[in-house]
Design a protein around this motif. Structure first.
Motif, PDB file in Angstrom:
ATOM      1  N   SER A 305       0.861  -1.184   0.000  1.00 25.47           N
ATOM      2  CA  SER A 305       0.000   0.000   0.000  1.00 25.47           C
ATOM      3  C   SER A 305       0.892   1.226   0.000  1.00 25.47           C
ATOM      4  CB  SER A 305      -0.917   0.020   1.236  1.00 25.47           C
ATOM      5  OG  SER A 305      -0.173   0.292   2.408  1.00 25.47           O
ATOM      6  N   VAL A 306       0.339   2.350  -0.471  1.00 29.45           N
ATOM      7  CA  VAL A 306       1.117   3.577  -0.518  1.00 29.45           C
ATOM      8  C   VAL A 306       1.566   3.983   0.876  1.00 29.45           C
ATOM      9  CG1 VAL A 306       1.005   6.046  -1.031  1.00 29.45           C
ATOM     10  CG2 VAL A 306       0.088   4.395  -2.658  1.00 29.45           C
ATOM     11  N   ASN A 307       0.682   3.867   1.853  1.00 27.87           N
ATOM     12  CA  ASN A 307       1.045   4.241   3.221  1.00 27.87           C
ATOM     13  C   ASN A 307       2.189   3.389   3.742  1.00 27.87           C
ATOM     14  OD1 ASN A 307      -0.782   6.317   3.425  1.00 27.87           O
ATOM     15  ND2 ASN A 307      -2.352   5.109   4.481  1.00 27.87           N
ATOM     16  N   SER A 308       2.157   2.087   3.430  1.00 28.70           N
ATOM     17  CA  SER A 308       3.228   1.196   3.884  1.00 28.70           C
ATOM     18  C   SER A 308       4.547   1.557   3.218  1.00 28.70           C
ATOM     19  CB  SER A 308       2.872  -0.261   3.568  1.00 28.70           C
ATOM     20  OG  SER A 308       1.746  -0.675   4.304  1.00 28.70           O
ATOM     21  N   LEU A 309       4.496   1.863   1.922  1.00 27.63           N
ATOM     22  CA  LEU A 309       5.720   2.264   1.227  1.00 27.63           C
ATOM     23  C   LEU A 309       6.276   3.555   1.803  1.00 27.63           C
ATOM     24  CD1 LEU A 309       4.955   1.529  -2.541  1.00 27.63           C
ATOM     25  CD2 LEU A 309       6.784   0.532  -1.169  1.00 27.63           C
ATOM     26  N   MET A 310       5.400   4.510   2.106  1.00 32.87           N
ATOM     27  CA  MET A 310       5.856   5.774   2.664  1.00 32.87           C
ATOM     28  C   MET A 310       6.466   5.594   4.043  1.00 32.87           C
ATOM     29  SD  MET A 310       3.080   8.632   1.569  1.00 32.87           S
ATOM     30  CE  MET A 310       4.063   9.808   2.492  1.00 32.87           C
ATOM     31  N   SER A 311       5.844   4.763   4.854  1.00 29.90           N
ATOM     32  CA  SER A 311       6.379   4.499   6.179  1.00 29.90           C
ATOM     33  C   SER A 311       7.751   3.846   6.084  1.00 29.90           C
ATOM     34  CB  SER A 311       5.412   3.597   6.957  1.00 29.90           C
ATOM     35  OG  SER A 311       5.932   3.272   8.226  1.00 29.90           O
ATOM     36  N   PHE A 312       7.869   2.905   5.166  1.00 26.09           N
ATOM     37  CA  PHE A 312       9.143   2.238   4.943  1.00 26.09           C
ATOM     38  C   PHE A 312      10.194   3.247   4.491  1.00 26.09           C
ATOM     39  CE2 PHE A 312      11.846  -0.055   1.771  1.00 26.09           C
ATOM     40  CZ  PHE A 312      12.534  -0.873   2.672  1.00 26.09           C
ATOM     41  N   ALA A 313       9.819   4.116   3.535  1.00 26.71           N
ATOM     42  CA  ALA A 313      10.758   5.093   2.997  1.00 26.71           C
ATOM     43  C   ALA A 313      11.201   6.102   4.039  1.00 26.71           C
ATOM     44  CB  ALA A 313      10.126   5.822   1.811  1.00 26.71           C
ATOM     45  N   SER A 314      10.286   6.517   4.900  1.00 29.41           N
ATOM     46  CA  SER A 314      10.630   7.530   5.897  1.00 29.41           C
ATOM     47  C   SER A 314      11.700   7.023   6.855  1.00 29.41           C
ATOM     48  CB  SER A 314       9.382   7.956   6.674  1.00 29.41           C
ATOM     49  OG  SER A 314       8.896   6.881   7.470  1.00 29.41           O
ATOM     50  N   GLY A 315      11.794   5.710   6.991  1.00 31.61           N
ATOM     51  CA  GLY A 315      12.832   5.140   7.851  1.00 31.61           C
ATOM     52  C   GLY A 315      14.185   5.075   7.185  1.00 31.61           C
ATOM     53  N   LEU A 316      14.259   5.472   5.905  1.00 30.33           N
ATOM     54  CA  LEU A 316      15.514   5.386   5.168  1.00 30.33           C
ATOM     55  C   LEU A 316      16.123   6.741   4.834  1.00 30.33           C
ATOM     56  CD1 LEU A 316      14.443   2.660   2.568  1.00 30.33           C
ATOM     57  CD2 LEU A 316      15.571   2.298   4.769  1.00 30.33           C
ATOM     58  N   GLU A 317      15.423   7.831   5.183  1.00 29.29           N
ATOM     59  CA  GLU A 317      15.862   9.138   4.701  1.00 29.29           C
ATOM     60  C   GLU A 317      17.155   9.619   5.341  1.00 29.29           C
ATOM     61  OE1 GLU A 317      12.738  11.867   5.407  1.00 29.29           O
ATOM     62  OE2 GLU A 317      12.531  11.381   7.525  1.00 29.29           O
ATOM     63  N   GLY A 318      17.641   8.947   6.373  1.00 31.20           N
ATOM     64  CA  GLY A 318      18.914   9.345   6.972  1.00 31.20           C
ATOM     65  C   GLY A 318      20.118   8.762   6.273  1.00 31.20           C
ATOM     66  N   ILE A 319      19.902   7.956   5.236  1.00 29.70           N
ATOM     67  CA  ILE A 319      21.019   7.297   4.555  1.00 29.70           C
ATOM     68  C   ILE A 319      21.552   8.187   3.434  1.00 29.70           C
ATOM     69  CG2 ILE A 319      21.740   5.294   3.214  1.00 29.70           C
ATOM     70  CD1 ILE A 319      19.610   3.691   4.638  1.00 29.70           C
ATOM     71  N   ASP A 320      22.813   8.557   3.545  1.00 36.83           N
ATOM     72  CA  ASP A 320      23.477   9.366   2.541  1.00 36.83           C
ATOM     73  C   ASP A 320      24.159   8.446   1.528  1.00 36.83           C
ATOM     74  OD1 ASP A 320      25.956  10.910   1.470  1.00 36.83           O
ATOM     75  OD2 ASP A 320      24.731  12.477   2.392  1.00 36.83           O
TER      76      ASP A 320
END
Length: 381
Positions: A305-320
């Motif tokens: 689901s879009v919400n699940s993908l967004m939640s997953f993505a938000s946990g990755l935004e600290g990766i440079d």
């Protein structure tokens, strides 16, 4: 939808079908630094990178009901409990496959089969470390000869185990679940998530983004991939980008190993492009990209689901990107067939042990292994 129109939040996008397996809607041959503003999210692979970045923006996608575009596969249900244990240290493993289905819009892309049979042309294991500040990406050459485990296809057909099978045959044999089971057997690692990217959708996504800028250090010419690039900086459209990540004969010894190096470099260039185009100031472009991206991927049911993908993505935004370590699974050329490679077991064990224990992959794991002799360097411009 016209450029002036606004999507109706109550209307989901059209359906999608692509891979084998149960679906759930809505839910070879021997062949400069960027400034802080350029900080990018983790790119799992091609189109998957676009989805991750879209989720990381924290705006836009939440307001579009794109669940209807998504296709998911219930990997957990298909594989049951006979699998490696989930890590308890906060790390995650994601299997990303690039599908080379030759039916429909993919027929014109060249290579592979033309009977609609799908194969995993690209495979990457993305290991996200505890704290989600860094990641390692391990590419698995499609020409690797492995012992494929017994698999159950999406139609319930039982496929017996096979020794000396090409790695990418696992997907064509039993679909997504068989590919996941094969990777878990090969690595001993639990795949927490699955993302499959369709080639024709990848091409459209790059065009939606306005192209991707890369710099090459040597000419790349490959008629099979419709690619003819002189050394230098180029803004590649979708067809050219697809040619770059698929070319074999245009670089190195013509094996899959050289192509993997181009794929890994392109992933970083794609992330830079997605981060820089200013999606928050252009809702129409944001929707178009999200619409293409959600039609392009197949996920495991947990990300369906879009919400699940967004939640997953938000946990990755600290990766440079500087903290993304990309390697190829250690292999050696098969002495019996120069078009194939074999797992270098001792060195591969170093890779899998490091990831299992959430440690960096040691440099010794990839020393003195087959590289494909690509020679051509591709970087984000």
């Amino acid at each position: 939808m016209t450029p002036e129109s606004t999507p109706d939040p109550s209307i989901p996008g059209p359906g999608h079908s692509g891979t084998t397996g149960p679906r759930h809607r809505g839910k070879g041959r021997r062949r400069k630094p960027r400034d802080r503003r350029r900080k990018a999210l983790l790119a799992m692979a091609w189109t998957a990178a676009g989805i991750v970045v879209l989720g990381g923006t924290g705006a836009g996608v939440l307001y579009f009901k794109l669940n209807g575009n998504l296709t998911s596969v219930d990997i957990d249900q298909m594989l049951g409990t006979d699998r490696p244990a989930k890590a308890d240290n906060g790390s995650e493993n994601i299997l990303v496959l690039g599908s080379d289905t030759r039916s429909g819009g993919n027929k014109k892309l060249g290579g592979g089969t033309d009977d609609g049979t799908a194969r995993s042309d690209t495979a990457m294991i993305v290991h996200v470390y505890k704290g989600h500040k860094k990641a390692s990406v391990v590419s698995i050459p499609r020409d690797t000869l492995i012992d494929r485990p017994a698999c159950t296809g999406s139609d319930g057909t039982q496929h017996p185990a096979e020794s000396g099978a090409m790695f990418n045959s696992a997907y064509s044999t039993g679909g997504a679940a068989c590919a996941v089971k094969t990777v878990e057997t090969l690595s001993g690692l639990r795949m927490d998530h699955y993302l499959e990217v369709d080639f024709s959708g990848f091409e459209q996504l790059v065009d939606d983004l306005g192209g991707v800028e890369v710099t090459t250090t040597a000419d790349i010419k490959d008629p099979d991939s419709h690619l003819d690039l002189e050394a230098g900086t180029h803004r590649l459209d979708g067809e050219q980008s697809l040619g770059l990540v698929r070319t074999r004969h245009g670089v190195g010894d013509g094996s899959d190993l050289g192509r993997i190096q181009l794929q890994q470099a392109f992933v970083k260039a794609l992330v830079h492009q997605v981060k820089d185009i200013g999606l928050l100031g252009n809702p129409k472009k944001l929707y178009d990209i999200a619409d293409t991206a959600t039609k392009t991927v197949t996920t495991d049911s947990d990300l369906g689901s879009v919400n699940s993908l967004m939640s997953f993505a938000s946990g990755l935004e600290g990766i440079d990107p500087a903290h993304m370590h990309m390697v190829t699974m250690p292999v050696v050329y098969d002495p019996a067939d120069g078009n194939r490679v074999l797992v270098e077991q001792a060195k591969a064990r170093q890779v899998w042990d490091a990831l299992r224990n959430d440690r960096p992959i040691p440099a010794s794991a990839t020393q003195d292994t087959a590289t494909g002799e690509a020679g051509t360097v591709v970087s984000a411009s």
